[in-house]
Design a protein around this motif. Structure first.
Motif, PDB file in Angstrom:
ATOM      1  N   ASN A  11      24.555  24.132  44.498  1.00 15.40           N
ATOM      2  CA  ASN A  11      24.552  25.544  44.882  1.00 15.40           C
ATOM      3  C   ASN A  11      25.952  26.132  44.725  1.00 15.40           C
ATOM      4  OD1 ASN A  11      26.060  24.936  47.299  1.00 15.40           O
ATOM      5  ND2 ASN A  11      24.151  24.156  48.158  1.00 15.40           N
ATOM      6  N   PHE A  12      26.076  27.403  45.087  1.00 19.23           N
ATOM      7  CA  PHE A  12      27.336  28.127  44.927  1.00 19.23           C
ATOM      8  C   PHE A  12      28.255  28.014  46.147  1.00 19.23           C
ATOM      9  CE2 PHE A  12      25.349  29.997  41.281  1.00 19.23           C
ATOM     10  CZ  PHE A  12      26.378  30.503  40.502  1.00 19.23           C
ATOM     11  N   SER A  13      27.976  27.113  47.101  1.00 21.77           N
ATOM     12  CA  SER A  13      28.762  27.063  48.336  1.00 21.77           C
ATOM     13  C   SER A  13      30.235  26.728  48.104  1.00 21.77           C
ATOM     14  CB  SER A  13      28.138  26.097  49.340  1.00 21.77           C
ATOM     15  OG  SER A  13      28.117  24.784  48.827  1.00 21.77           O
ATOM     16  N   SER A  14      30.559  26.003  47.039  1.00 27.00           N
ATOM     17  CA  SER A  14      31.960  25.649  46.788  1.00 27.00           C
ATOM     18  C   SER A  14      32.644  26.619  45.825  1.00 27.00           C
ATOM     19  CB  SER A  14      32.043  24.223  46.233  1.00 27.00           C
ATOM     20  OG  SER A  14      31.417  24.154  44.967  1.00 27.00           O
ATOM     21  N   VAL A  15      31.944  27.674  45.431  1.00 26.33           N
ATOM     22  CA  VAL A  15      32.488  28.625  44.459  1.00 26.33           C
ATOM     23  C   VAL A  15      33.157  29.787  45.189  1.00 26.33           C
ATOM     24  CG1 VAL A  15      31.929  30.175  42.546  1.00 26.33           C
ATOM     25  CG2 VAL A  15      30.728  27.984  42.787  1.00 26.33           C
ATOM     26  N   ARG A  16      34.366  30.107  44.781  1.00 25.73           N
ATOM     27  CA  ARG A  16      35.118  31.220  45.361  1.00 25.73           C
ATOM     28  C   ARG A  16      35.645  32.112  44.237  1.00 25.73           C
ATOM     29  NH1 ARG A  16      32.884  29.103  48.809  1.00 25.73           N
ATOM     30  NH2 ARG A  16      33.608  28.308  50.789  1.00 25.73           N
ATOM     31  N   SER A  17      35.954  33.348  44.591  1.00 23.05           N
ATOM     32  CA  SER A  17      36.618  34.293  43.685  1.00 23.05           C
ATOM     33  C   SER A  17      35.875  34.470  42.362  1.00 23.05           C
ATOM     34  CB  SER A  17      38.067  33.860  43.407  1.00 23.05           C
ATOM     35  OG  SER A  17      38.762  33.670  44.623  1.00 23.05           O
ATOM     36  N   ALA A  18      34.555  34.477  42.410  1.00 28.46           N
ATOM     37  CA  ALA A  18      33.768  34.669  41.193  1.00 28.46           C
ATOM     38  C   ALA A  18      33.837  36.130  40.767  1.00 28.46           C
ATOM     39  CB  ALA A  18      32.323  34.248  41.418  1.00 28.46           C
ATOM     40  N   TYR A  19      33.964  36.350  39.471  1.00 28.10           N
ATOM     41  CA  TYR A  19      34.019  37.716  38.945  1.00 28.10           C
ATOM     42  C   TYR A  19      33.374  37.781  37.577  1.00 28.10           C
ATOM     43  CZ  TYR A  19      37.770  36.224  35.826  1.00 28.10           C
ATOM     44  OH  TYR A  19      38.488  35.580  34.853  1.00 28.10           O
ATOM     45  N   VAL A  20      33.049  39.000  37.193  1.00 28.68           N
ATOM     46  CA  VAL A  20      32.676  39.316  35.826  1.00 28.68           C
ATOM     47  C   VAL A  20      33.489  40.545  35.451  1.00 28.68           C
ATOM     48  CG1 VAL A  20      30.661  40.698  36.524  1.00 28.68           C
ATOM     49  CG2 VAL A  20      30.778  39.761  34.204  1.00 28.68           C
ATOM     50  N   ARG A  21      33.947  40.587  34.224  1.00 27.75           N
ATOM     51  CA  ARG A  21      34.701  41.749  33.768  1.00 27.75           C
ATOM     52  C   ARG A  21      34.239  42.103  32.364  1.00 27.75           C
ATOM     53  NH1 ARG A  21      39.681  41.183  30.865  1.00 27.75           N
ATOM     54  NH2 ARG A  21      39.813  39.142  29.899  1.00 27.75           N
ATOM     55  N   VAL A  22      34.347  43.381  32.053  1.00 26.69           N
ATOM     56  CA  VAL A  22      34.007  43.855  30.717  1.00 26.69           C
ATOM     57  C   VAL A  22      35.278  44.446  30.129  1.00 26.69           C
ATOM     58  CG1 VAL A  22      32.552  45.393  29.350  1.00 26.69           C
ATOM     59  CG2 VAL A  22      31.634  44.348  31.442  1.00 26.69           C
ATOM     60  N   ALA A  23      35.596  43.986  28.930  1.00 26.14           N
ATOM     61  CA  ALA A  23      36.815  44.443  28.258  1.00 26.14           C
ATOM     62  C   ALA A  23      36.475  44.793  26.818  1.00 26.14           C
ATOM     63  CB  ALA A  23      37.887  43.348  28.309  1.00 26.14           C
ATOM     64  N   THR A  24      37.386  45.503  26.195  1.00 26.41           N
ATOM     65  CA  THR A  24      37.252  45.792  24.769  1.00 26.41           C
ATOM     66  C   THR A  24      37.516  44.503  23.996  1.00 26.41           C
ATOM     67  OG1 THR A  24      39.580  46.384  24.591  1.00 26.41           O
ATOM     68  CG2 THR A  24      38.033  48.175  25.085  1.00 26.41           C
ATOM     69  N   GLY A  25      37.206  44.515  22.716  1.00 26.40           N
ATOM     70  CA  GLY A  25      37.440  43.346  21.885  1.00 26.40           C
ATOM     71  C   GLY A  25      38.885  42.885  21.880  1.00 26.40           C
ATOM     72  N   ASP A  26      39.831  43.821  22.114  1.00 29.08           N
ATOM     73  CA  ASP A  26      41.247  43.450  22.167  1.00 29.08           C
ATOM     74  C   ASP A  26      41.725  43.220  23.601  1.00 29.08           C
ATOM     75  OD1 ASP A  26      41.260  46.061  23.027  1.00 29.08           O
ATOM     76  OD2 ASP A  26      42.729  46.766  21.563  1.00 29.08           O
ATOM     77  N   ASN A  27      40.782  42.995  24.521  1.00 29.72           N
ATOM     78  CA  ASN A  27      41.043  42.584  25.903  1.00 29.72           C
ATOM     79  C   ASN A  27      41.577  43.686  26.816  1.00 29.72           C
ATOM     80  OD1 ASN A  27      40.756  40.589  27.861  1.00 29.72           O
ATOM     81  ND2 ASN A  27      42.889  39.944  27.653  1.00 29.72           N
ATOM     82  N   ARG A  28      41.296  44.954  26.510  1.00 30.69           N
ATOM     83  CA  ARG A  28      41.643  46.027  27.449  1.00 30.69           C
ATOM     84  C   ARG A  28      40.500  46.108  28.460  1.00 30.69           C
ATOM     85  NH1 ARG A  28      40.296  51.423  27.632  1.00 30.69           N
ATOM     86  NH2 ARG A  28      39.478  51.344  25.509  1.00 30.69           N
ATOM     87  N   GLU A  29      40.797  45.752  29.702  1.00 32.56           N
ATOM     88  CA  GLU A  29      39.755  45.680  30.728  1.00 32.56           C
ATOM     89  C   GLU A  29      39.225  47.068  31.082  1.00 32.56           C
ATOM     90  OE1 GLU A  29      39.589  43.992  35.192  1.00 32.56           O
ATOM     91  OE2 GLU A  29      40.116  42.530  33.634  1.00 32.56           O
TER      92      GLU A  29
END
Length: 183
Positions: free
Chosen positions: A112-130
């Motif tokens: 399970n996810f009990s040991s998971v912390r600071s999970a995120y998802v981010r969307v950026a441009t192809g050149d990594n501009r968030e």
């Protein structure tokens, strides 16, 4: 950059004219232990207007790293895991792309996810501009073994991103039933 809360959405193409190449990045920390640790695996599901997978060929995961049409696929890792999306190549019958992360049931580890912390998802441009970031709310998650991090979806002629953070305690079987896929 927009920081989102669960259920919030952000316009991507309307605010960034000409945007076609996206990078969806995932990250997390796993609390170290002497015992088994969770092995997390991202999964992208290309869905129709009813929110169901178009087919098993419309999945992107470790055994199928690029969608059949080539519009969605894994890439180099700036984050823990990354999936590229070429919006111009996404078939017209795809209404949304759901991004799920699950605890690999085939790896001897935490279930399970009990040991998971600071999970995120981010969307950026192809050149990594968030463009947007969603940090999943912390919780016990002792019964959660799959989390829907977010989704890209069509809104008229534009693409948006919605932060989800919804969990499953029914594992991949629950995902398969909800999205009409064979896993």
């Amino acid at each position: 950059m927009n920081t989102l809360i669960p259920g919030a959405n952000a316009a991507l193409t309307a605010e960034n004219p000409g945007l076609t190449d996206l990078m969806v990045g995932f990250g997390w920390e796993i609390i170290p232990s002497r015992g088994p640790q969770a092995e997390l695996v991202p999964l992208a599901i290309l869905c129709d207007a009813h929110g169901k997978s178009l087919s098993n060929d419309h999945l992107v995961f470790f055994n199928q790293i690029v969608s059949q049409d080539g519009s969605v696929g894994f890439r180099d890792d700036r984050d823990v895991e990354e999936i590229d999306v070429d919006l111009a190549r996404v078939p017209a019958d795809v209404s949304k792309i759901v991004f799920v992360v699950y605890v690999d049931p085939d790896v001897r580890g935490a279930v399970n996810f009990s040991s998971v912390r600071s999970a995120y998802v981010r969307v950026a441009t192809g050149d990594n501009r968030e463009l947007v970031r969603f940090v999943l709310p912390a919780g016990e998650n002792r019964t959660i073994n799959v989390l829907m991090f977010g989704e890209l979806y069509r809104h008229r002629d534009d693409w948006k991103f919605r932060a989800l953070g919804q969990g499953y305690s029914t594992g991949l079987a629950g995902v398969a039933a909800d999205f009409r896929i064979d896993l």
